[in-house]
Design a protein around this motif. Structure first.
Motif, short mmCIF file in Angstrom:
data_model
loop_
_atom_site.label_atom_id
_atom_site.label_comp_id
_atom_site.label_asym_id
_atom_site.label_seq_id
_atom_site.Cartn_x
_atom_site.Cartn_y
_atom_site.Cartn_z
N LEU A 199 0.65 -1.43 0.10
CA LEU A 199 0.04 -0.22 -0.01
C LEU A 199 0.61 1.28 -0.01
N ILE A 200 0.51 2.38 -0.62
CA ILE A 200 1.35 3.52 -0.83
C ILE A 200 0.79 4.41 -0.63
N CYS A 201 1.07 6.10 -0.51
CA CYS A 201 -0.03 6.97 -0.58
C CYS A 201 0.55 7.95 -0.97
N ALA A 202 0.83 8.28 -1.60
CA ALA A 202 1.69 9.75 -2.00
C ALA A 202 1.49 10.75 -1.37
N TRP A 203 2.36 12.00 -0.99
CA TRP A 203 1.60 13.42 0.20
C TRP A 203 2.11 14.37 -0.56
N GLY A 204 1.99 14.42 -1.12
CA GLY A 204 2.21 15.57 -2.30
C GLY A 204 4.42 16.22 -2.07
N GLU A 205 4.57 16.99 -1.74
CA GLU A 205 5.92 17.59 -1.24
C GLU A 205 5.93 16.88 -0.19
N ASP A 206 5.58 16.31 0.81
CA ASP A 206 6.09 15.76 1.49
C ASP A 206 6.76 14.37 1.93
N GLY A 207 6.69 13.58 0.06
CA GLY A 207 7.04 12.20 -0.12
C GLY A 207 5.94 11.26 0.08
N ALA A 208 6.68 10.35 -0.16
CA ALA A 208 5.62 9.19 -0.07
C ALA A 208 5.71 7.82 0.92
N TRP A 209 4.53 7.51 1.53
CA TRP A 209 5.01 6.04 2.60
C TRP A 209 4.63 5.16 1.84
N GLY A 210 5.35 4.06 2.02
CA GLY A 210 4.63 3.02 1.41
C GLY A 210 4.74 1.34 2.52
N ARG A 211 3.43 0.58 2.94
CA ARG A 211 3.48 -0.04 3.74
C ARG A 211 4.00 -1.66 3.03
N ASP A 212 4.68 -2.34 3.29
CA ASP A 212 5.18 -3.68 2.29
C ASP A 212 4.34 -4.68 2.55
N LYS A 213 4.35 -5.91 2.26
CA LYS A 213 3.97 -7.49 2.57
C LYS A 213 4.15 -7.40 4.26
N ASP A 214 4.81 -7.57 4.79
CA ASP A 214 4.52 -7.90 6.29
C ASP A 214 4.21 -6.65 7.02
N GLY A 215 3.70 -5.50 6.35
CA GLY A 215 2.88 -4.10 7.28
C GLY A 215 4.69 -3.15 7.71
N THR A 216 5.65 -2.88 7.20
CA THR A 216 6.93 -2.39 7.61
C THR A 216 6.59 -0.75 6.25
N LEU A 217 6.33 0.51 7.25
CA LEU A 217 6.37 1.69 6.87
C LEU A 217 8.13 1.76 6.39
N HIS A 218 7.87 2.38 5.15
CA HIS A 218 8.80 2.82 4.41
C HIS A 218 8.38 4.66 4.25
N HIS A 219 9.10 5.19 3.86
CA HIS A 219 9.14 6.53 3.88
C HIS A 219 9.99 6.93 2.51
N SER A 220 10.35 7.43 1.91
CA SER A 220 10.69 8.49 0.27
C SER A 220 10.28 9.71 0.60
N PRO A 221 11.67 10.54 0.71
CA PRO A 221 11.07 12.30 0.79
C PRO A 221 10.53 12.25 -0.85
N GLY A 222 9.70 13.48 -0.50
CA GLY A 222 10.25 14.45 -1.44
C GLY A 222 11.55 15.32 -2.36
N PHE A 223 11.09 15.46 -3.90
CA PHE A 223 12.22 16.18 -4.15
C PHE A 223 11.22 17.32 -4.95
N PRO A 224 12.26 18.57 -4.67
CA PRO A 224 11.54 19.67 -5.05
C PRO A 224 12.01 19.40 -7.23
N ARG A 225 10.94 20.07 -7.71
CA ARG A 225 11.04 19.86 -9.03
C ARG A 225 11.90 21.13 -9.94
N LYS A 226 12.67 21.03 -10.39
CA LYS A 226 13.68 21.21 -10.87
C LYS A 226 12.75 21.86 -12.03
N GLU A 227 13.35 23.10 -12.30
CA GLU A 227 12.76 24.04 -13.06
C GLU A 227 13.36 24.17 -14.66
N LEU A 228 13.04 24.51 -16.08
CA LEU A 228 12.87 23.80 -17.15
C LEU A 228 13.35 25.05 -17.95
#
Length: 151
Positions: free
Chosen positions: A122-151
């Motif tokens: 199960l994965i939930c994205a939370w905007g600039e705060d990144g995303a959290w995921g819950r793996d098969k075993d129920g462990t929570l993981h977090h990936s921080p958000g990355f600022p958008r690069k200007e083109l």
């Protein structure tokens, strides 16, 4: 109305509108040609029929030949709640989580985990705060958000 986009050299070009996929169309596919099928939380009645067909397929093949089902629940539509127990991987948007009354992605994952099948990711994205995921075993993981690069 659905508008699909084509990406060419990082430019988004709108293409013609496409109708929603119906079960009758999906039913014509040879599922043995697929390893992973992703569904969006639109046209839920039809999507549920498609996933049921995949589950029937998966019951009659070896584990190596089973199809992984992922589901994206983005828009706050009441019927999307029926998709939670159907995916091997379920993506939940911040908008949907807030619609459910959750204040954080972690709360969303914890609350919705009771509605998913065993071994679901199960994965939930939370905007600039990144995303959290819950793996098969129920462990929570977090990936921080990355600022958008200007083109």
């Amino acid at each position: 109305m659905i508008v699909e986009h084509l990406s060419i050299n990082n430019f988004l070009l709108p293409s013609r509108s496409l109708p929603e996929l119906r079960f009758e169309d999906f039913d014509k596919l040879s599922l043995s040609e697929y390893k992973w099928i992703h569904f969006e939380g639109r046209n839920v009645t039809e999507v549920l029929k498609m996933i049921d067909k995949i589950n029937l397929h998966n019951e009659n093949v070896s584990e190596d030949d089973r199809i992984t089902v992922s589901v994206e629940i983005e828009k706050p539509r009441i019927e999307c709640q029926y998709l939670f127990p159907k995916g091997d991987l379920v993506f939940v948007s911040k908008d949907y989580a807030r619609h459910q009354g959750y204040e954080t992605a972690g709360e969303c994952l914890e609350g919705n985990s009771v509605h998913t099948k065993d071994q679901c990711r199960l994965i939930c994205a939370w905007g600039e705060d990144g995303a959290w995921g819950r793996d098969k075993d129920g462990t929570l993981h977090h990936s921080p958000g990355f600022p958008r690069k200007e083109l």
